[in-house]
Write a protein that holds these residues in place. Structure first.
Motif, short mmCIF file in Angstrom:
data_model
loop_
_atom_site.label_atom_id
_atom_site.label_comp_id
_atom_site.label_asym_id
_atom_site.label_seq_id
_atom_site.Cartn_x
_atom_site.Cartn_y
_atom_site.Cartn_z
N LEU A 47 49.24 29.97 9.74
CA LEU A 47 50.15 29.23 8.80
C LEU A 47 49.47 29.41 7.42
N ASP A 48 48.29 30.17 7.29
CA ASP A 48 47.60 30.12 6.03
C ASP A 48 47.31 28.75 5.56
N GLN A 80 57.32 32.22 4.57
CA GLN A 80 56.03 31.66 5.22
C GLN A 80 55.97 31.65 6.94
N ILE A 81 56.92 31.27 7.35
CA ILE A 81 56.97 30.86 8.69
C ILE A 81 57.22 32.23 9.43
N GLU A 82 58.15 32.95 8.98
CA GLU A 82 58.51 34.39 9.67
C GLU A 82 57.12 35.14 9.42
N ALA A 112 52.45 37.56 12.29
CA ALA A 112 50.98 37.55 12.53
C ALA A 112 50.67 36.99 14.04
N SER A 113 51.39 36.14 14.59
CA SER A 113 51.27 35.64 15.75
C SER A 113 51.31 36.60 16.95
N LYS A 114 52.45 37.33 16.66
CA LYS A 114 52.73 38.37 17.69
C LYS A 114 51.67 39.56 17.63
#
Length: 109
Positions: free
Chosen positions: A34-35, A56-58, A63-65
């Motif tokens: 989430l920075d 930001q959520i996208e 990044a999580s993937k």
């Protein structure tokens, strides 16, 4: 003590939740995605909240993937798998709300 991270819609309803014990280093993964490292206060969150845009959520979801794709060798751990699922669910629930409302509020407790 621990990290209780909640996502809220505009009406103030909780739409996402992730819980990490104070010794669970995996909490930092969600903060990083989430920075939002400035809200990390060691054994818990800072008690502050922030508003996140759809973009930001996208970015966090993307990044999580990538992060978990690169961590396949670690995913054998049930603990990591549990935290991976709650992180993914948290981000996806926040994204669903942000897509409807244009933003989502996240509280870092």
């Amino acid at each position: 003590m621990g990290h209780d991270i909640s996502g809220y819609n505009k009406a103030g309803e909780e739409i996402a939740y992730a819980r990490f014990s104070m010794g669970n280093y995996n909490a930092t993964i969600l903060y990083n995605l989430l920075d939002a490292n400035k809200y990390y206060a060691g054994v818990s969150g800072s008690g502050d909240s922030s508003t996140f845009s759809i973009q930001q959520i996208e970015k966090a979801l993307s990044a999580s993937k990538q992060f978990y794709k690169n961590s396949d060798s670690l995913s054998e751990s049930d603990f990591l798998t549990w935290d991976q699922k709650q992180i993914q669910n948290f981000i996806q629930n926040c994204l669903a709300t942000a897509k409807i409302e244009g933003r989502v509020e996240v509280y870092f407790g």
